[in-house]
Motif scaffolding. Structure first.
Motif, PDB file in Angstrom:
ATOM      1  N   ALA A 195      39.382  38.070  29.183  1.00  0.00           N
ATOM      2  CA  ALA A 195      40.653  37.397  29.451  1.00  0.00           C
ATOM      3  C   ALA A 195      41.761  37.878  28.516  1.00  0.00           C
ATOM      4  O   ALA A 195      42.936  37.657  28.787  1.00  0.00           O
ATOM      5  CB  ALA A 195      40.491  35.891  29.321  1.00  0.00           C
ATOM      6  N   LYS A 215      38.875  32.518  31.676  1.00  0.00           N
ATOM      7  CA  LYS A 215      39.201  32.622  33.101  1.00  0.00           C
ATOM      8  C   LYS A 215      38.989  31.267  33.745  1.00  0.00           C
ATOM      9  O   LYS A 215      38.125  30.502  33.315  1.00  0.00           O
ATOM     10  CB  LYS A 215      38.324  33.692  33.758  1.00  0.00           C
ATOM     11  CG  LYS A 215      38.572  35.094  33.207  1.00  0.00           C
ATOM     12  CD  LYS A 215      37.502  36.075  33.630  1.00  0.00           C
ATOM     13  CE  LYS A 215      36.207  35.846  32.867  1.00  0.00           C
ATOM     14  NZ  LYS A 215      35.192  36.892  33.120  1.00  0.00           N
ATOM     15  N   ILE A 255      43.361  33.314  32.694  1.00  0.00           N
ATOM     16  CA  ILE A 255      43.654  33.923  33.989  1.00  0.00           C
ATOM     17  C   ILE A 255      43.250  32.933  35.069  1.00  0.00           C
ATOM     18  O   ILE A 255      42.068  32.627  35.226  1.00  0.00           O
ATOM     19  CB  ILE A 255      42.893  35.249  34.178  1.00  0.00           C
ATOM     20  CG1 ILE A 255      43.155  36.196  33.008  1.00  0.00           C
ATOM     21  CG2 ILE A 255      43.287  35.907  35.494  1.00  0.00           C
ATOM     22  CD1 ILE A 255      42.273  37.430  33.005  1.00  0.00           C
TER      23      ILE A 255
END
Length: 641
Positions: free
Chosen positions: A546, A313, A521
């Protein structure tokens, strides 16, 4: 893992018996069934030597009689064809793991067959066929040897869809300032409908293209796989009269600022193997969403060591502060990544000046955060300059690149991307493409390719007045279309109100981070927005994987609702979003997803649905009943506490 092949011979007709058998016999000899017989593709030749095909599922028509063939500068393969040979049926197994996907480990078996034709001048063309439980695919191959390059002037491949079908198709935007970039709305159409009210002038329809056929009993997704530098990315022509959608090549003017040639037709020396035309078939829309057929047909991973590739992320300052490129702002988002336990932060446009002034990359790496940096496509198009730049970035401590503004499906761009993935992997750099075409199985071949835009994502709260009203509906269509093609950088979690005010609830926006599949992400919004979150939501962001080991479709209604169950390691979730303006009842059987857990935590809309969250915890029971808020969403996390 390497592909494993076994072969089994089936009776075939050869020689004169094949060439002079009845039309029915020839058609039968040119068929291929999936192992359990559900999906079948059948080729046939007309009296004029024109090649046709049809696809059925359980003997029901999926793709009706449709044309095949290629018109080249030196040879014609659209008529006057005759059958040369039909290969035995072979069994092909694809067993591999994805760094990014709905399912981590894939193990599928296919039936394959190759059928060779010759034209009037004796030139050969092979059609490779593949059938499996998730659908059917075919590709063209020229087996002859030739130093002289061959050009394909037209591919007449078509997909005949029944007129009563429903479709979800995205206009293919004409070349322009930032187009084509696959950033238009998916329109709910019927075969034969013309393109209406696109965001930009359009010259066709994009793939993937989704249809519900056979009186609503089957779902079909038209897509491509294994496109490399030997072919352009393709779309569908705008004229679909009678429900026949045909292949179109990238347009001549799709150059943007890249140094591309005047010739936009596919060109190659021989032998020449072309991309797969993929027809994913399911009985439920969820079968389409979960299909891995596109990666099954892509070349196996070209990297022996992928231990350095870690999904994750990222914080990202551009969405909340598009004009602020100061070191302080970038450092703030590095700190935010550390506080949320994110592995990455993305430094977007303007980062180079900030790094010179404030050492933002060194600060990130010192804090254990992996920096990714933005770049302009033109800077990475020349191979020598690209490799030099990648070495420089890796030496600085950069761990990934976001390369923007490709705006082209031309063959030269496909070749550049294939080389770019390799060159980046040589320096242990991850890749995120923006302003780009859709993936075509590349994340299997190059596992360092983590995500791509090619989506009408959250940035369009800045740019598109229709976006707020249509965003929820689109969010329940894209997982069955764009995200099937490959990882999608939707940039979720956009809570702050921008130029065009959001209508989706806060819970819906939160849920999109877990609905879309993306190797990294990139979370939108400001530090202040994250700091204002309740403890339960902040903890969800910290825990949220993720990528996923397993995904299951619970409710799959494109344009209406979507509910997924997703697991990774010790984490288990159920995520849902409502694409409509209506309150929709929800009833879930929790037992199969709650094994090993005593409670479940539910995050839904709070007092102000647009901005607030509500969290409730319950002991696990056999079922849970609630209701979707209009344009709403929910996340269930199973816990032991």
């Amino acid at each position: 893992m390497r592909n494993r092949y076994t072969y089994k011979t089936l009776p075939v007709l050869v020689g004169a018996m094949v060439l002079f058998s009845s039309f029915k016999a020839v058609s039968q000899s040119m068929s291929l069934n999936s192992k359990l017989g559900a999906n079948k593709i059948t080729l046939s030749l007309t009296q004029k030597g024109e090649l046709r095909y049809r696809i059925t599922r359980r003997d029901k028509p999926i793709i009706a009689d449709s044309p095949l063939g290629l018109a080249c500068d030196d040879q014609d393969f659209t008529a006057g064809l005759s059958l040369v040979k039909v290969s035995p049926v072979a069994e092909r197994r694809e067993n591999y793991e994805l760094k990014v996907g709905n399912v981590k480990t894939i193990d599928h078996t296919f039936e394959t067959r190759s059928i060779t034709f010759k034209n009037k001048s004796g030139a050969l063309m092979i059609i490779d066929l593949v059938t499996g439980q998730e659908g059917v695919a075919f590709r063209y191959r020229f087996p002859d040897q030739a130093i002289k390059k061959r050009q394909i002037n037209n591919e007449i491949t078509g997909f005949q869809i029944e007129k009563k079908a429903r479709g979800w198709l995205q206009p293919y935007n004409k070349a322009g300032k930032v187009t084509p970039g696959y950033e238009d709305f998916y329109l709910n159409i019927h075969p034969g409908d013309s393109i209406r009210n696109p965001r930009n002038p359009s010259v066709g329809w994009c793939m993937p293209a989704l249809f519900q056929v056979n009186e609503g009993k089957n779902w079909v997704l038209l897509a491509e796989s294994a496109t490399d530098g030997s072919f352009p990315g393709c779309h569908l022509k705008p004229d679909s009269r009678g429900g026949l959608y045909t292949i179109a090549f990238a347009e001549k003017d799709e150059k943007y600022t890249l140094p591309l040639s005047e010739n936009h037709y596919p060109v190659s020396t021989l032998p020449w193997t072309m991309p797969w035309r993929v027809i994913i078939i399911g009985e439920q829309a969820g079968d389409i969403l979960l299909s891995s057929l596109i990666t099954d047909l892509a070349p196996a991973a070209k990297l022996d060591d992928t231990s350095w590739i870690e999904p994750g992320k990222a914080t990202w300052s551009w969405w909340s502060h598009p004009e602020d490129h100061s070191p302080d702002r970038y450092n703030q988002f590095t700190d935010l990544a550390q506080s949320l336990g994110f592995g990455y932060t993305l430094f977007d446009a303007g980062w180079e000046k900030a790094d010179k002034e404030g050492g933002i990359i060194a600060k990130a790496t010192a804090q254990g955060i992996k920096p990714m940096v933005w770049g302009y496509s033109e800077r990475f198009f020349d191979p020598e300059k690209r490799r030099k730049r990648f070495k420089e970035l890796a030496a600085m401590g950069v761990k990934g690149v976001k390369i923007d503004f490709w705006c082209s499906d031309r063959q030269e761009v496909m070749a550049c991307l294939d080389s770019l993935f390799k060159d980046a992997a040589d320096e242990h750099l991850l890749v995120n493409l923006h302003g780009t075409t859709v993936p075509r199985g590349w994340h299997r071949t190059w596992p360092n390719f983590m995500t791509a835009e090619a989506v009408l994502g959250a940035e369009h709260y800045f740019y598109e007045s229709r976006y707020p009203d249509l965003a929820a509906e689109q969010n329940t269509v894209l997982p069955f279309t764009r995200n099937v093609a490959g990882p999608t950088d939707y940039t979720p979690f956009a809570l702050t109100i921008r130029k065009y005010p959001r209508l989706n609830t806060a819970a819906h926006e939160l849920a999109t981070a877990m609905i879309y599949t993306s190797g990294i992400i990139h979370f939108a919004d400001s530090k202040e927005s994250f700091d204002s979150l309740p403890v339960s939501v902040r903890q969800l962001l910290i825990d949220m994987p993720a990528t996923w080991d397993k995904t299951e479709s619970i409710v799959a209604q494109p344009g209406e609702q979507l509910i997924l169950a997703r697991q990774q390691g010790k984490f288990s979730y159920i995520i849902g979003i409502n694409g409509t303006n209506k309150v929709v009842p929800v009833k879930l059987d929790l037992a199969k997803y709650a094994k090993g857990f005593s409670k479940f935590r539910v995050i839904t809309e709070g007092e102000d649905p647009l901005m607030n969250f509500k969290t409730e915890t319950y002991p696990v029971t056999s079922s849970w009943q609630s209701a979707f808020a209009p344009k709403g969403g929910f996340i269930i996390q199973f816990v032991n506490e």
